[in-house]
Design a protein around this motif. Structure first.
Motif, short mmCIF file in Angstrom:
data_model
loop_
_atom_site.label_atom_id
_atom_site.label_comp_id
_atom_site.label_asym_id
_atom_site.label_seq_id
_atom_site.Cartn_x
_atom_site.Cartn_y
_atom_site.Cartn_z
N SER A 449 2.55 -53.72 -33.68
CA SER A 449 2.63 -54.78 -34.06
C SER A 449 3.65 -55.71 -33.36
O SER A 449 4.95 -54.96 -33.22
CB SER A 449 3.33 -54.81 -35.66
OG SER A 449 3.81 -56.12 -36.09
N VAL A 450 3.29 -57.02 -32.66
CA VAL A 450 4.33 -57.91 -32.23
C VAL A 450 4.56 -59.03 -33.22
O VAL A 450 3.99 -59.87 -33.46
CB VAL A 450 3.54 -58.38 -30.95
CG1 VAL A 450 4.83 -58.92 -30.00
CG2 VAL A 450 3.03 -57.23 -30.17
N PHE A 625 5.26 -64.45 -37.60
CA PHE A 625 3.89 -64.33 -37.22
C PHE A 625 3.74 -62.91 -36.63
O PHE A 625 4.57 -62.64 -35.56
CB PHE A 625 3.16 -65.41 -36.27
CG PHE A 625 1.59 -65.28 -36.42
CD1 PHE A 625 1.09 -65.54 -37.63
CD2 PHE A 625 1.08 -65.04 -35.19
CE1 PHE A 625 -0.34 -65.59 -37.42
CE2 PHE A 625 -0.43 -64.89 -35.23
CZ PHE A 625 -1.10 -65.17 -36.49
N ASN A 626 2.96 -62.17 -37.25
CA ASN A 626 2.55 -60.79 -36.67
C ASN A 626 1.47 -60.63 -35.89
O ASN A 626 0.17 -60.75 -36.40
CB ASN A 626 2.73 -59.90 -37.92
CG ASN A 626 3.79 -60.04 -38.77
OD1 ASN A 626 4.84 -59.34 -38.41
ND2 ASN A 626 3.93 -60.73 -39.73
N LEU A 642 3.16 -54.63 -23.21
CA LEU A 642 3.17 -55.70 -24.09
C LEU A 642 4.76 -56.59 -24.07
O LEU A 642 4.64 -57.82 -23.79
CB LEU A 642 3.01 -55.45 -25.47
CG LEU A 642 1.31 -54.97 -25.92
CD1 LEU A 642 1.85 -54.28 -27.26
CD2 LEU A 642 0.81 -55.99 -25.95
N ARG A 643 5.53 -55.69 -23.59
CA ARG A 643 7.04 -56.31 -23.54
C ARG A 643 7.16 -56.98 -22.48
O ARG A 643 7.65 -58.23 -22.21
CB ARG A 643 8.09 -55.22 -23.54
CG ARG A 643 9.61 -55.66 -23.65
CD ARG A 643 10.69 -54.53 -23.70
NE ARG A 643 10.65 -54.11 -25.07
CZ ARG A 643 9.95 -52.73 -25.45
NH1 ARG A 643 9.35 -52.20 -24.66
NH2 ARG A 643 10.07 -52.69 -26.61
N GLY A 644 6.43 -56.55 -21.12
CA GLY A 644 6.59 -57.40 -20.11
C GLY A 644 5.78 -58.67 -19.99
O GLY A 644 6.08 -59.77 -19.58
N SER A 656 9.81 -58.94 -31.58
CA SER A 656 10.16 -57.49 -31.80
C SER A 656 8.85 -56.70 -31.91
O SER A 656 7.69 -57.08 -32.16
CB SER A 656 10.97 -57.38 -32.89
OG SER A 656 10.28 -57.58 -34.45
N LEU A 657 8.84 -55.53 -31.31
CA LEU A 657 7.78 -54.61 -31.12
C LEU A 657 7.84 -53.41 -32.01
O LEU A 657 8.98 -52.70 -31.96
CB LEU A 657 7.24 -54.20 -29.76
CG LEU A 657 6.62 -55.41 -28.88
CD1 LEU A 657 7.58 -56.44 -28.36
CD2 LEU A 657 6.05 -54.68 -27.69
#
Length: 798
Positions: A449-450, A625-626, A642-644, A656-657
């Motif tokens: 989940s992002v 929003f997720n 995903l973070r990159g 946040s992840l």
């Protein structure tokens, strides 16, 4: 002088028996430390008044549906309540949500509250600086919390009148609240409601509270509020789904989510403390029982009964004083650990502390424990004759059968309490396992989940721009290696709207005239591939796709529960419904698909009906929003990728992840917290019970060596002596277990609210705990039994 002599003697006596005395201290420390720590939490959450003037006059107000379901208030219903019920001195509405707050080049994410009515006056709060906004204020002004002033705004003296960007609007700071104020919890800024909330009576978006007049009675106020609800229902019929108003003291309402769990832990702690007291008393009996000859000599030499009693009391006081000092230190650390373990689920966590009052109460309790233990020792010695004791001990026979009987009774009680604790932990453990088997309605494995944050807005153009950014992010994520599906939703399952989307309300069918409400439902804004990404099965029809354009015919997907509630076994595809009371968009939507039910609020609550609308057609206006990314790659590999991507494409957007599995784990946090603590209490009690029985049997065997030697000399076999010892221990253990089963049978019913999928009298738990205790207690008697068999008649009788 005699007192000092007795004190020195008590210290020497305990030092000479350091092992037994040390075990007594550790036992009492464990029981008192856990009791003090849990009481600190209970005092702050359940017992202490809210930190507001005349807090007993504050009430939470909610709407009640005809099935008893509690709902937030719709604005027109709140307005009628405020105008019609004169028992309130002040009444207000409010909600809280995460939003972005910017000052200069610094942006933070924090909880912001929107409120109206007499919010601050109802809570009896005045600003530390400036003023609060008026009940009818519609200017973009903000009242900020003390922490926000000190941290983000560096405690500037000229803070009043300064601009502050919150969400998509700029506000002017008009006041600063004192450091002690943050309602709802963790709120750092308060804003007036600038835009009307509409006239729907089924759009439940607002919490409400009221301050009763000094002479107002809560029960009478409930009657007046419910009379109003009856009139509103008669007037508006199906356009209103509330049939009553629920008025609850605000302190009780805040504590309600954790009340049952805390009371269960309090009971567990009380049992552990009783076990610790029992064990300490038993150890003191052992200390004095091993000194029967010594005490008899002192009595024969002229020591008064009062002097001997004082000696016992001083030993008890020394043990409890040391244990209390250690317990207070352990409890201080345990309080902070408990707050961390509970996380955000514990209300009023910032008020949990080891206060002076609790320290004083702990010292008083320690004194009472010392007196109880002393009384038990003196009671066991009440029939002893010093001359007889000297004569009996000179023959090597047991001088303290009364000690043994008293210790046996105490140990049986301790075993009973341990049985109750073990059964409680067993039932919670089985409930936890049952919840692990509950299907939440989605597949949490292999997905991340992002959560991305944007300013909260009702502006259509701004919401559309935000939606385009979300679409771009999802398109980029979908192109990453190993990614199978990407979709987004305004609120994830099992969060109950806690991540920013708090809409729910009644869905109205347009197939009849007049259009009837078809049921209460959750409202979610979702993207085209959300259901595949999160693993919610499509049962009928289709999901959202590229044909559902922003300028096309509005569509919706509903859950199976919502479909059953409205149309039974009939096909809902093609039916038109109205959900505009939830997001303000009054366009009718056509149902194009039915998906599986998901558990929106918790694993132990049945799935609720849900309506999903298309993200592109009804741009999300929530602050959070997720985006769910499902991949064949390991989570540990996917998250850095995903973070990159976010660092490259989403500059300036807070995010946040977390693995989607963590969402499910978080839904079990409350029960895990209770299970860990009660399990720890039960484990300590189990060890104490086993150690207590072993100590008693070892002591008894040592005292009865002469008897066992005589029995062997008269022809008793060693196996018979072993059976005698084992039978004595087993009778004590079995009696305690039987008493504990009866107590647990009644106690488990009181804790039924904490159980899921397991009956309060679950036979497997009762049988398993009983067998575990009896077998282990029997094993604890084996070594003393072997020692009894090893007594040589010639040596013992010589």
């Amino acid at each position: 002088m005699n007192f000092l002599q007795d004190l020195r003697f008590a210290i020497r006596s305990l030092r000479a028996r350091a092992g037994t005395a040390g075990f007594a201290v550790l036992t009492l420390t464990a029981g008192m430390a856990s009791a003090i720590a849990i009481f600190c939490v209970i005092d702050a959450v359940l017992l202490r008044a809210l930190p507001y003037p005349q807090a007993d006059r504050l009430v939470q107000i909610r709407e009640l549906a005809d099935n008893g379901h509690s709902m937030a208030l719709a604005m027109p219903n709140y307005a009628d309540l405020a105008a019609s019920v004169d028992a309130f001195d002040a009444i207000a509405f409010h909600n809280a949500y995460p939003d972005t707050i910017r000052s200069g080049d610094t942006t933070i994410r924090a909880t912001v509250g929107t409120s109206g009515g007499d919010f601050f006056r109802a809570l009896g709060q005045a600003p530390q600086l400036g003023r609060v906004f008026a009940a009818n204020e519609h200017e973009p002004v903000a009242v900020i919390g003390y922490g926000l002033w000190q941290n983000l705004l560096q405690g500037r003296a000229d803070v009043l009148g300064q601009p502050l960007d919150i969400g998509s609007k700029r506000y002017t700071i008009i006041g600063v609240m004192p450091a002690s104020f943050a309602f709802p919890e963790r709120t750092v800024a308060w804003l007036p409601m600038l835009e009307p909330d509409g006239n729907s009576r089924t759009s439940h978006n607002w919490e409400a509270l009221g301050r009763l007049r000094a002479n107002a009675d809560l029960d009478q106020t409930r009657l007046a509020a419910n009379a109003l609800a009856t009139r509103l229902k008669a007037r508006f019929g199906k356009d209103i789904d509330a049939v009553a108003f629920g008025l609850t003291p605000l302190g009780d309402a805040i504590a309600a989510p954790v009340r049952s769990a805390l009371l269960l832990l309090a009971a567990g702690t009380a049992f552990l403390l009783l076990i610790a007291i029992t064990n300490t008393t038993n150890l003191l009996l052992a200390l004095n029982g091993s000194r029967t000859r010594e005490l008899a000599v002192r009595a024969a030499l002229g020591a008064s009964a009062a002097r001997l009693a004082r000696q016992v009391l001083l030993e008890s006081l020394l043990i409890t004083a040391i244990a209390t000092t250690l317990a207070l230190g352990v409890a201080y650390a345990a309080v902070h650990l408990l707050v961390r373990l509970a996380g955000d689920s514990l209300p009023r966590a910032d008020e949990v502390q080891l206060s002076v009052g609790i320290v004083a109460l702990s010292v008083s309790a320690a004194l009472a424990i010392a007196l109880v233990a002393t009384a038990a020792v003196l009671w066991s010695n009440r029939k002893q004759n010093p001359i007889g004791e000297l004569r009996e001990s000179g023959r090597g026979q047991s001088p303290s059968r009364s000690h043994l009987r008293t210790r046996a009774l105490l140990l049986a009680g301790q075993t009973a309490l341990t049985t109750v604790l073990l059964i409680g932990a067993g039932l919670l453990g089985r409930s936890f396992l049952a919840l692990l088997d509950v299907d939440p309605g989605f597949d949490a494995e292999g997905a991340v989940s992002v959560q991305v944050s944007q300013p909260w807005t009702r502006d259509t153009a701004a919401a559309a721009a935000t939606t385009r950014r979300y679409d771009e992010l999802m398109s980029t994520f979908a192109q990453l290696p190993g990614v199978g599906a990407v979709g987004g939703v305004s609120s994830l399952p099992l969060t109950g709207g806690a991540d920013g989307a708090f809409w729910d309300g009644s869905v109205t069918s347009l197939g009849q005239s007049p259009p009837p409400p078809i049921g209460y439902a959750q409202f979610r804004v979702a993207s085209a591939d959300y259901f595949r990404a999160v693993g919610i099965p499509l049962l009928r029809g289709r999901s959202f796709d590229s044909s559902d354009r922003a300028d096309g015919a509005p569509v919706a997907v509903i859950s199976a529960d919502a479909a059953r509630a409205a149309w039974g076994e009939r096909d809902p595809i093609g039916q038109r419904i109205q959900v505009g009371n939830m997001d303000g968009d009054m366009r009718a939507v056509t149902i194009v698909g039915v998906v599986g039910d998901v558990r929106e609020r918790s694993l132990d609550r049945a799935p609720m009906g849900a309506v999903y609308v298309d993200l592109d057609q009804r741009p999300v206006v929530a602050a959070e929003f997720n985006i769910v990314v499902r991949s064949t790659l390991p989570i540990a590999t996917l998250m850095p990728t995903l973070r990159g991507t976010l660092e490259r494409l989403a500059t300036g957007i807070p995010y946040s992840l977390r693995p989607l599995a963590d969402v499910r784990a978080a839904a079990l946090a409350d029960r895990r917290f209770s299970l860990i603590l009660l399990g720890a209490f039960a484990s300590v009690a189990f060890v104490l019970a086993i150690g207590g029985l072993y100590g008693l049997m070892a002591f008894a065997v040592g005292q009865r060596q002469h008897e066992f030697a005589l029995r062997q000399a008269l022809g008793s076999s060693r196996s018979r002596i072993a059976r005698l010892v084992l039978g004595g221990g087993l009778r004590i253990g079995a009696g305690g277990v039987a008493l504990g089963l009866v107590a647990a049978w009644f106690g488990a019913r009181a804790a039924r609210s904490q159980l899921y999928g397991v009956p309060a009298s679950d036979p497997w738990t009762l049988i398993g705990v009983s067998a575990l205790l009896l077998v282990t207690l029997l094993l604890a008697c084996l070594l003393p039994a072997r020692r009894a068999c090893a007594v040589a008649p010639r040596d013992a009788l010589s």
